[in-house]
Design a protein around this motif. Structure first.
Motif, PDB file in Angstrom:
ATOM      1  N   LEU A  54       0.829  -1.203   0.000  1.00 21.76           N
ATOM      2  CA  LEU A  54       0.000   0.000   0.000  1.00 21.76           C
ATOM      3  C   LEU A  54       0.867   1.258   0.000  1.00 21.76           C
ATOM      4  CD1 LEU A  54      -2.848   1.184   0.179  1.00 21.76           C
ATOM      5  CD2 LEU A  54      -2.668   1.038   2.671  1.00 21.76           C
ATOM      6  N   GLY A  55       1.922   1.246   0.834  1.00 18.57           N
ATOM      7  CA  GLY A  55       2.812   2.399   0.880  1.00 18.57           C
ATOM      8  C   GLY A  55       3.518   2.644  -0.439  1.00 18.57           C
ATOM      9  N   SER A  56       3.892   1.568  -1.130  1.00 26.46           N
ATOM     10  CA  SER A  56       4.580   1.706  -2.421  1.00 26.46           C
ATOM     11  C   SER A  56       3.686   2.362  -3.463  1.00 26.46           C
ATOM     12  CB  SER A  56       5.032   0.337  -2.927  1.00 26.46           C
ATOM     13  OG  SER A  56       5.997  -0.226  -2.063  1.00 26.46           O
ATOM     14  N   PHE A 105       4.804   0.365   5.932  1.00 26.90           N
ATOM     15  CA  PHE A 105       4.126   1.396   5.149  1.00 26.90           C
ATOM     16  C   PHE A 105       5.073   2.556   4.829  1.00 26.90           C
ATOM     17  CE2 PHE A 105       1.573   5.265   4.755  1.00 26.90           C
ATOM     18  CZ  PHE A 105       0.659   4.878   3.788  1.00 26.90           C
ATOM     19  N   GLY A 106       5.809   3.015   5.854  1.00 25.02           N
ATOM     20  CA  GLY A 106       6.742   4.123   5.636  1.00 25.02           C
ATOM     21  C   GLY A 106       7.860   3.761   4.673  1.00 25.02           C
ATOM     22  N   SER A 107       8.443   2.583   4.860  1.00 23.16           N
ATOM     23  CA  SER A 107       9.502   2.135   3.951  1.00 23.16           C
ATOM     24  C   SER A 107       8.965   1.947   2.538  1.00 23.16           C
ATOM     25  CB  SER A 107      10.107   0.824   4.456  1.00 23.16           C
ATOM     26  OG  SER A 107      10.712   0.999   5.714  1.00 23.16           O
ATOM     27  N   GLY A 108       7.716   1.446   2.442  1.00 24.16           N
ATOM     28  CA  GLY A 108       7.100   1.273   1.141  1.00 24.16           C
ATOM     29  C   GLY A 108       6.927   2.589   0.408  1.00 24.16           C
ATOM     30  N   MET A 109       6.586   3.638   1.112  1.00 23.89           N
ATOM     31  CA  MET A 109       6.459   4.960   0.491  1.00 23.89           C
ATOM     32  C   MET A 109       7.789   5.456  -0.045  1.00 23.89           C
ATOM     33  SD  MET A 109       3.868   7.244   2.802  1.00 23.89           S
ATOM     34  CE  MET A 109       4.107   8.596   1.663  1.00 23.89           C
ATOM     35  N   ASN A 340       7.900  -1.861  -6.805  1.00 24.82           N
ATOM     36  CA  ASN A 340       8.183  -2.073  -5.387  1.00 24.82           C
ATOM     37  C   ASN A 340       7.027  -2.776  -4.688  1.00 24.82           C
ATOM     38  OD1 ASN A 340      10.244  -1.365  -3.225  1.00 24.82           O
ATOM     39  ND2 ASN A 340       8.371  -0.614  -2.285  1.00 24.82           N
ATOM     40  N   SER A 341       5.789  -2.497  -5.119  1.00 27.77           N
ATOM     41  CA  SER A 341       4.649  -3.188  -4.502  1.00 27.77           C
ATOM     42  C   SER A 341       4.652  -4.677  -4.852  1.00 27.77           C
ATOM     43  CB  SER A 341       3.332  -2.547  -4.953  1.00 27.77           C
ATOM     44  OG  SER A 341       3.093  -2.760  -6.329  1.00 27.77           O
ATOM     45  N   ILE A 342       5.125  -5.009  -6.056  1.00 29.23           N
ATOM     46  CA  ILE A 342       5.211  -6.416  -6.446  1.00 29.23           C
ATOM     47  C   ILE A 342       6.261  -7.145  -5.609  1.00 29.23           C
ATOM     48  CG2 ILE A 342       5.937  -7.974  -8.308  1.00 29.23           C
ATOM     49  CD1 ILE A 342       3.121  -6.907  -8.661  1.00 29.23           C
ATOM     50  N   SER A 343       7.428  -6.512  -5.439  1.00 28.43           N
ATOM     51  CA  SER A 343       8.473  -7.142  -4.622  1.00 28.43           C
ATOM     52  C   SER A 343       8.009  -7.274  -3.177  1.00 28.43           C
ATOM     53  CB  SER A 343       9.771  -6.335  -4.699  1.00 28.43           C
ATOM     54  OG  SER A 343       9.626  -5.060  -4.101  1.00 28.43           O
ATOM     55  N   THR A 344       7.321  -6.243  -2.694  1.00 27.65           N
ATOM     56  CA  THR A 344       6.812  -6.300  -1.330  1.00 27.65           C
ATOM     57  C   THR A 344       5.701  -7.329  -1.209  1.00 27.65           C
ATOM     58  OG1 THR A 344       7.304  -3.935  -1.147  1.00 27.65           O
ATOM     59  CG2 THR A 344       5.967  -4.903   0.594  1.00 27.65           C
TER      60      THR A 344
END
Length: 399
Positions: A54-56, A105-109, A340-344
């Motif tokens: 979600l963050g990404s 979430f923060g790291s994803g952003m 990045n959302s795919i990797s996450t």
């Protein structure tokens, strides 16, 4: 290499150093300190990664709308706040999962904004800015995992304090060194974004190509997360000391940093395209998991890690490069957010899937399944650019 890229490299290294205090030990802490099963541990890691997905997606869109500085600052503030709270309130399974999710979430952003920023700061760099970020991440892995043995000398849970300290320092570094970029880098006019969004999905051929290659990327991460979530516990079950597990990750990071000239030489010598680079990397990944099926002593785990590291050196920098090449103007952040959302997402599902297979069957079966999935993903890599041929035909017919 531009000075701005060096600042970005340092920021990335600091960020990953803090995270590397914690992520190799998540499964160990949840099983040994909080008394949870591997499946329960996998659920928490899945929630953490889901928040990262979600963050990404949000971070990528914010990069395109607000610019690099504000997007990265928001992400860093979220991660730093959660890491400080985690250092004081980690005793319960619920709080541990909650703060880990906020950190995710923060790291994803931050992640897609960092990659998109690298492309913006060095537009003529090709794959080099993304490779530089990748190397910086592994410098952080090397530093963080090398220090785990020292940080946990007194208590295992002291990793929370170390993690919080580095995240707070990271926030200060970003606030000071990134401030002069303001909102200019990354932000695009709303009109350019709205025009891009008016194109129906079935005509967004570049997005189709990105989604196809991300399928192979997702499977690669499904396998990679087993090292972080289940191999750590498996190694201890075999009687191998925890510090030796951290040594594996230290070697992983050091090899990535110092073997770059060799990988670059191989790519030039065999004239590997991005597609060929990913193909070679995935095959090498599959081989590493075959080796893991036979590993029962530290030396075999070391061999498997060395093979895995060579594979990731081909695969991990390739996908952000492809995303940068495919992204329309004004959508750089969004495309990096998808990557990045795919990797996450792989990190989200991997620990739970692996934990279930290990709990109900065996870890050897898990390694065989991962190897098979990797080999089955090769057609996705070889054919991902087919939608671009449709785009080219439409352009030719229109002209």
């Amino acid at each position: 290499m531009p000075k701005s890229i060096w600042i970005l490299i340092i920021a990335t290294a600091i960020n990953i150093t803090g995270a590397s205090f914690l992520w190799p030990l998540n499964a160990v802490i949840m099983t040994q300190v909080l008394g949870q099963t591997l499946t329960a541990s996998g659920i928490v890691l899945m929630i953490n990664a889901g928040a990262g997905v979600l963050g990404s997606l949000i971070g990528g869109r914010l990069f395109d709308k607000l610019g690099a500085y504000r997007t990265i600052l928001i992400g860093a503030s979220t991660s730093a706040s959660a890491s400080v709270l985690l250092a004081f309130f980690f005793e319960t399974y619920t709080l541990y999962g909650l703060f880990l999710a906020c950190m995710g979430f923060g790291s994803g952003m931050m992640a897609p904004a960092m990659y998109a920023l690298a492309g913006s700061l060095w537009p003529d760099g090709g794959r080099r800015p993304f490779n530089a970020i990748y190397v910086a991440q592994n410098v952080g892995v090397s530093l963080g995992t090398a220090l785990i043995g020292i940080v946990t000398l007194v208590r295992l849970t002291d990793v929370f304090i170390a993690n919080a300290a580095v995240h707070v320092f990271m926030l200060g570094f970003i606030a000071y060194f990134f401030r002069h970029w303001g909102g200019q880098l990354g932000r695009t006019a709303d009109s350019s974004l709205s025009i891009s969004h008016k194109v129906p999905f079935k005509r967004q051929y570049r997005l189709h190509a990105l989604i196809i290659v991300c399928g192979a990327f997702f499977i690669s991460w499904l396998g990679y997360t087993q090292w972080q979530a289940n191999v750590s516990v498996h190694i201890q079950d075999l009687g191998i000391a925890l510090p030796l597990y951290s040594v594996l990750w230290t070697i992983n990071g050091l090899l990535i940093v110092f073997a770059q000239p060799l990988i670059a030489l191989v790519i030039r010598r065999f004239r590997l395209s991005i597609k060929g680079q990913m193909t070679a990397g995935i095959i090498i990944f599959a081989l590493s998991y075959i080796v893991l099926t036979q590993a029962s002593v530290f030396s075999m785990f070391l061999v498997a890690m060395l093979i895995l590291t060579i594979g990731e050196m081909f695969v991990w920098p390739a996908v952000p490069t492809i995303a940068n090449q495919l992204s329309p103007k004004g959508r750089e952040g969004s495309y990096q957010g998808i990557v990045n959302s795919i990797s996450t997402g792989g990190r989200m599902i991997g620990p739970l899937l692996g934990g279930l297979i290990v709990d109900f069957y065996s870890i050897e079966l898990l390694f065989f399944i991962i190897s098979g999935l990797l080999l089955l993903s090769l057609p996705l890599v070889r054919l991902y650019d087919r939608p671009l041929q449709k785009e080219e035909k439409l352009k030719q017919s229109a002209s």
